[in-house]
Enzyme design. Structure first.
Site, PDB file in Angstrom:
ATOM      1  N   CYS A 127      53.038  25.060  -1.810  1.00  0.00           N
ATOM      2  CA  CYS A 127      51.868  24.663  -0.350  1.00  0.00           C
ATOM      3  C   CYS A 127      52.713  24.843   0.766  1.00  0.00           C
ATOM      4  O   CYS A 127      54.124  24.430   0.630  1.00  0.00           O
ATOM      5  CB  CYS A 127      52.770  22.624  -0.537  1.00  0.00           C
ATOM      6  N   GLY A 214      40.183  31.679   1.942  1.00  0.00           N
ATOM      7  CA  GLY A 214      39.144  31.544   2.896  1.00  0.00           C
ATOM      8  C   GLY A 214      38.545  33.656   2.604  1.00  0.00           C
ATOM      9  O   GLY A 214      39.943  33.654   1.986  1.00  0.00           O
TER      10      GLY A 214
HETATM   11  C1  LIG Z   1      41.494  21.717   2.947  1.00  0.00           C
HETATM   12  C2  LIG Z   1      42.283  22.133   1.306  1.00  0.00           C
HETATM   13  C3  LIG Z   1      42.878  21.262   0.327  1.00  0.00           C
HETATM   14  C4  LIG Z   1      43.911  22.458  -0.153  1.00  0.00           C
HETATM   15  N1  LIG Z   1      44.851  20.987  -0.860  1.00  0.00           N
HETATM   16  C5  LIG Z   1      45.587  21.674  -1.573  1.00  0.00           C
HETATM   17  C6  LIG Z   1      46.610  20.646  -3.271  1.00  0.00           C
HETATM   18  O1  LIG Z   1      46.762  20.152  -2.635  1.00  0.00           O
HETATM   19  N2  LIG Z   1      47.239  21.091  -3.812  1.00  0.00           N
HETATM   20  C7  LIG Z   1      46.799  22.824  -3.812  1.00  0.00           C
HETATM   21  O2  LIG Z   1      48.087  23.033  -4.790  1.00  0.00           O
HETATM   22  N3  LIG Z   1      46.125  23.658  -3.197  1.00  0.00           N
HETATM   23  C8  LIG Z   1      45.897  23.346  -1.559  1.00  0.00           C
HETATM   24  N4  LIG Z   1      45.441  24.003  -1.261  1.00  0.00           N
HETATM   25  C9  LIG Z   1      44.793  25.617  -1.624  1.00  0.00           C
HETATM   26  C10 LIG Z   1      43.829  25.699  -2.502  1.00  0.00           C
HETATM   27  O3  LIG Z   1      43.834  25.054  -4.239  1.00  0.00           O
HETATM   28  C11 LIG Z   1      43.468  26.944  -2.874  1.00  0.00           C
HETATM   29  O4  LIG Z   1      44.756  28.041  -3.361  1.00  0.00           O
HETATM   30  C12 LIG Z   1      43.044  27.645  -1.617  1.00  0.00           C
HETATM   31  O5  LIG Z   1      42.575  26.963  -0.276  1.00  0.00           O
HETATM   32  C13 LIG Z   1      42.826  29.391  -1.454  1.00  0.00           C
HETATM   33  O6  LIG Z   1      41.658  29.535  -2.402  1.00  0.00           O
HETATM   34  P1  LIG Z   1      40.410  29.585  -1.506  1.00  0.00           P
HETATM   35  O7  LIG Z   1      40.587  30.850  -0.682  1.00  0.00           O
HETATM   36  O8  LIG Z   1      39.227  30.119  -2.478  1.00  0.00           O
HETATM   37  O9  LIG Z   1      40.169  28.305  -0.986  1.00  0.00           O
HETATM   38  C14 LIG Z   1      43.512  23.180  -0.497  1.00  0.00           C
HETATM   39  C15 LIG Z   1      42.864  24.010   0.616  1.00  0.00           C
HETATM   40  C16 LIG Z   1      42.125  23.416   1.265  1.00  0.00           C
HETATM   41  C17 LIG Z   1      41.477  24.833   2.037  1.00  0.00           C
END
Ligand SMILES: Cc1cc2nc3c(=O)[nH]c(=O)nc-3n(C[C@H](O)[C@H](O)[C@H](O)COP(=O)(O)O)c2cc1C
Ligand SMILES: Cc1cc2nc3c(=O)[nH]c(=O)nc-3n(C[C@H](O)[C@H](O)[C@H](O)COP(=O)(O)OP(=O)(O)OC[C@H]3O[C@@H](n4cnc5c(N)ncnc54)[C@H](O)[C@@H]3O)c2cc1C
Ligand SMILES: Cc1cc2nc3c(=O)[nH]c(=O)nc-3n(C[C@H](O)[C@H](O)[C@H](O)COP(=O)(O)OP(=O)(O)OC[C@H]3O[C@@H](n4cnc5c(N)ncnc54)[C@H](O)[C@@H]3O)c2cc1C
Ligand SMILES: Cc1cc2nc3c(=O)[nH]c(=O)nc-3n(C[C@H](O)[C@H](O)[C@H](O)COP(=O)(O)O)c2cc1C
Ligand code: FES
Ligand code: FES
Lengths: 302, 270, 302, 270
Positions: A127, A214
């Protein structure tokens, strides 16, 4: 015959290769049930801490070009509360995401889930916007090794480490996790980023710096999956900017055995799980692949 | 300039209207928000303070929109205190909207829950016979009575105000008046927004008479976009699947009227 | 009175804050003259090496969502050839970008430009896709310190270090450069990334891995500028995904004294320089700023 | 499916036409490339080999396009050898296009330089009187004569082939024939594409008679997008400002006809 799109992430078997990414809609068992119905092969929970966290003040999530910026601050109801909430679970393939600073945090949390029906744990070592946890742990390979060893010794289910790009070489983190016996790697988390409002000159997120997710990060995430799968013999779950079945296939070719779906839900809503599953299935049919595993990592042969 | 939907667009406050000693309306120009559907909301950034979900209020001039804020905690009070010429950020609109029926319509609102109902009024047909029930504690806190009458000038209509302390209009709670009304007259649809306990009663009453009823809900909103999960009520996400739900569904949702989640996601009682 | 948009990057004075980023259209003096006419405040050359480099086989540049992926492989005619080419220059504000592995490479190259009229050097410590140079240098703070010290001792003009996100903490690189007496920092270069073709399972770039540029990386670049300017007292040139005057202002608020324009040229062509300059000027007028320097880094006060 | 303009879109080769012992045309379906303007090119990815700029060839069927390749080095030979059913990647189209004039038109092409001219033919008006000059070394290497006649079937037209060894058509070089032609007849515009030395001569000849003339140039292309700079000729970027330039401008550009840059950006003589 339609190809079967089950996949195997080490010892974890998923009916479908599309998982829900951590932190996305992930705080309620009822929502998990709905997303499972919608086609998700597994549901990764919001990252849980020992105690409940309120997270940061809003704005915590905003849109940027080709993605979102978030600094939710790992708001979560705490592992004990969450464990109780999912105690009634029988059928939903849940993976519990955990975040903490020291071995004891994880030991405590794993205890809570001893009787829960879960598929595995995902350790959030990445994170990018909360101090003392996440990347600050991931950037310290020795600490990663300690934590993974300890969690592995206590957990009855497989343990995945989620890595991201911090201020050290993420491949060292992967190596530490592998040496400590991790079962799989999820790559990647969001990337540290920020947006400033031009009218007021203020950083928009209340935490100023947040994580970029994204389509914007997709090529970076594909690269990481490719690098990990080129250097280590470990199952990988790809994550970052996946928006359609082609993106999912790209991650699979790079070396992922499954993929996680996050930000795209904000654009396409939850029908995206079956859209991607169907797309993968049709593609496999056209290209005469009979199993996902036949596709994993084949970009490496070039 | 292209607008980035999910990033705050800065708007300048052009006018501040004192509705009651605790409620103000902030007026600004914005083509997108001036044209939202009834029930839709925006995420409103008070720079340096917080960002809050707010129903988009009508302002009866083309290209303009408004928010009507009751001052409560730090965030809403800061928004309430924004002056003419100052900037706030808006993103959205988010959420679905009321299904517009025709005939005898009953709108039941409490406090700032009247906001989406005022916009709903602007979407009604000329032939609709509209009854607006406005609930308040006391005379000083009554607002939008005039606006409702103004929007409905060309309709057969009735605006009934109730105050709990009896200082204005009908004495009592709004749902008591509603109970009488639906006993006396056949309604084709009921729309409600306000405190959840009130809405729960409204939905129950309407459903007991088999009247089509919809309520616009509030839950903890962080993203508004449908990704963070903080606004869930059972399996539904209020920012995306709502804010408007059918009464029929709501009565099957065991959280409606009873519990909501706090900032960390823990379920709390109303 | 229209605000003057000159800016000062340390001792480098620019008539206009928009510079051409290295590697973008940057191999010909005639093109530089045209871009200067079009509004660029300075022109950074393609990174030059001791000898001519052909670069990688095509595909070397492709589009991805909200950006480009490139692995040109630092093709360049070599410092001696280039120095000769610009020897006739009198009026164009050129900054020469250099890439190398060891002190001697830079010493040799600086010698070539001894008599050239140039504004300064930019050391490319951050190319993400060529071995032994770029990031492999930037990731080694000790080497950075050595190179910067040596270049500074030989150069008569200011020296800028261009950093990017590699496999170590880029802030250590910045610190090393600062300690060695660097005059300014450019942040950031492209980010390591890749794209795989779904039809053939092949990485598309011939080098497989390349660098991501364009709007996709903007929030990451803004964050880096903000971090550098929060930790170090050094002039910064912001770079990464700048597409319009608002983006430029965002970088200035984060702490940049000037900005570099790259990928957006592929979308808007070279009129983008005056478009951004005009936008900045109008904004300053509206907000009653009289100098760029009044805006630099003001997001930090929140 | 939305197409990402600058990322290779994979197309399947549906047909291979042998034009000469060293030239083949590969036909495929692609809505975007079937509709490009004359002079525009695509970047063509031969997976695992290279990516080359290629003028987009017409194929006289809706939705289809083609490339016509002369085998030379490794890359073009690999492309030349692509079989039916195999995939190549295409991105673009890039560049500007010929300015279409009317009246007596003269097209002068050599080798695969004929490709943009064939497309140009499909854009001409019915009343145009069109002369096409095709230059080749020898009979075996003549191609597109039939195609030119076919496209121009409804125009007043003339297709003249020259071979340097005299094995077919008029003996000699194409510019000698052109010199005679423009002496005999008034032309309203000349268009040329082929070896740069040839184009240089064509531009000089036409300019000496004050005829409007345009040439489509080749330079080292890496991005095609207008960012890498490899295709520059003086201050112009051929991929973006060209490939088509007015003869008037070209005669003022001291590199035209004489030098070009190699892969590292060093200027070399033709
Ligand atoms: C609003 C939000 C909250 C997230 N919270 C967490 C979290 O609590 N733990 C975690 O490992 N990743 C968290 N992420 C990361 C996502 O799991 C993921 O790794 C990241 O968004 C990239 O993937 P994507 O582009 O498909 O969203 C969060 C992402 C977003 C957008
Ligand atoms: C869809 C929607 C539309 C709304 N429309 C209006 C309106 O038109 N006018 C108006 O005055 N208020 C409206 N609200 C309520 C408003 O968003 C705030 O909840 C309220 O102003 C109190 O905020 P506070 O932080 O000042 O109060 P506090 O005293 O700090 O908090 C009190 C309670 O407010 C709620 N709250 C705080 N932050 C949020 C948040 N981000 N999302 C949801 N609830 C929150 C929580 O239940 C919290 O316990 C709306 C809420 C929602 C969800
Ligand atoms: C706008 C444009 C349109 C073209 N259209 C056609 C066409 O329709 N049919 C056709 O057969 N050829 C066409 N070409 C030429 C083609 O791109 C190749 O240059 C040619 O096929 C030789 O390639 P090679 O690598 O096999 O040859 P090699 O023998 O390896 O190289 C010979 C020469 O080809 C040129 N070349 C190589 N790569 C490139 C490149 N990426 N960009 C530009 N020049 C390069 C260089 O001058 C090089 O020295 C076109 C070129 C351009 C710029
Ligand atoms: C095609 C291309 C070539 C580049 N070549 C160089 C280079 O030689 N040296 C360098 O320091 N940066 C190089 N860069 C990086 C840019 O200078 C810039 O840092 C990066 O593209 C981010 O800015 P942008 O998003 O505005 O393009 C190159 C970028 C591109 C797209
Ligand atoms: S507010 Fe984030 S999902 Fe509804
Ligand atoms: S080919 Fe890159 S600028 Fe023209």
């Amino acid at each position: 015959m339609k190809p079967d799109i089950y996949t195997q992430v080490g010892s974890i078997r998923l009916e479908r290769p599309t998982m829900l990414a951590s932190g996305i809609l992930g705080i309620s068992l009822d929502v998990f049930a709905r997303l499972y119905q919608a086609g998700a092969g597994a549901l990764v929970t919001k990252s849980l801490s020992k105690e409940p966290w309120e997270g940061y003040v809003n704005p915590t999530v905003i849109g940027v070009e080709a993605g979102y910026l978030n600094a939710v601050g790992l708001s979560n109801p705490g592992a004990p509360y969450f464990a109780k909430m999912i105690s009634s679970n029988k059928t939903i393939p849940i993976i519990v995401s955990l975040v903490g600073s020291v071995e004891e945090d994880f030991t405590f949390m794993i205890k809570q889930f001893e009787d829960a029906k879960i598929l595995g744990y995902e350790l959030n070592l990445s994170c990018p916007h909360v101090e003392k946890v996440g990347l600050e742990v991931g950037d310290d390979p020795e600490l990663v090794k300690k934590i993974v060893k300890s969690v592995k010794s206590k957990s009855k289910v497989p343990v995945i480490a989620k890595v991201g790009l911090g201020s050290s070489d993420y491949l060292d983190t992967v190596q530490a996790a592998c040496e400590a016996g991790i079962d799989a790697i999820t790559a990647i988390n969001t990337l540290r980023a920020m947006a400033i409002d031009v009218e007021t000159a203020r950083p928009i997120l209340s935490n100023k710096i947040g994580g970029l997710s994204g389509p914007a990060i997709k090529p970076i995430a594909v690269r990481c999956v490719y690098e990990i799968s080129s250097k280590f013999n470990i199952p990988i779950i790809g994550c970052g900017g996946i928006s359609d079945w082609k993106d999912a296939i790209e991650f699979i070719f790079a070396g992922s055995s499954a993929v996680q779906i996050g930000s795209v839900i904000g654009e396409k809503w939850i029908g995206v799980f079956s859209e991607i599953n169907d797309g993968i299935s049709k593609y496999m049919e056209k290209k005469r692949f009979s199993k996902i595993s036949e596709m994993v990592g084949i970009a490496k042969r070039f | 300039m292209q607008r980035d939907f999910d990033k705050p667009t800065m708007v300048k406050i052009e006018k501040v209207i004192e509705e009651t000693p605790t409620v103000r309306t902030l007026v600004f120009s914005d083509d997108v928000l001036s044209a939202v559907l009834p029930g839709q909301f925006a995420m409103v950034w008070i720079p340096g303070v917080n960002e809050l979900p707010m129903s988009v209020m009508v302002y009866l001039e083309k290209g303009r929109a408004a928010f009507t804020i009751r001052k409560r905690g730090v965030a809403s009070t800061s928004l309430y205190e924004v002056k003419v010429g100052e900037y706030i950020g808006v993103r959205g609109p988010y959420g679905n909207s009321f299904a517009i029926r025709q005939g005898n319509l009953l709108l039941v609102g409490g406090g700032t829950g009247l906001v989406p109902l005022m916009r709903l009024l602007t979407f009604l047909k000329k032939n609709d016979n509209v009854t607006v029930l406005i609930g308040s504690n006391t005379k000083k806190e009554v607002f939008f009575e005039k606006m409702a009458n103004q929007i409905l000038a060309n309709n057969k209509h009735q605006v009934i105000v109730t105050t709990e302390d009896g200082s204005y209009g009908t004495a009592g709670v709004v749902t008591d008046v509603m109970e009488k009304l639906i006993f006396e007259k056949k309604f084709d649809a009921v729309y409600t927004c306000g405190p959840e306990k009130m809405m729960y009663k409204v939905v129950q009453l309407a459903s007991s008479k088999k009247i089509f009823v919809q309520a616009s809900l509030e839950r903890m909103m962080k993203c508004g976009i449908g990704i963070c999960g903080s606004c869930c009520i059972k399996e539904e996400l209020v920012c995306h699947d709502g804010t408007v739900f059918d009464g029929k569904y709501l009565l099957s949702n065991k959280e409606f009227g009873y519990t909501h989640r706090n900032k960390s996601g823990i379920i709390e009682n109303y």
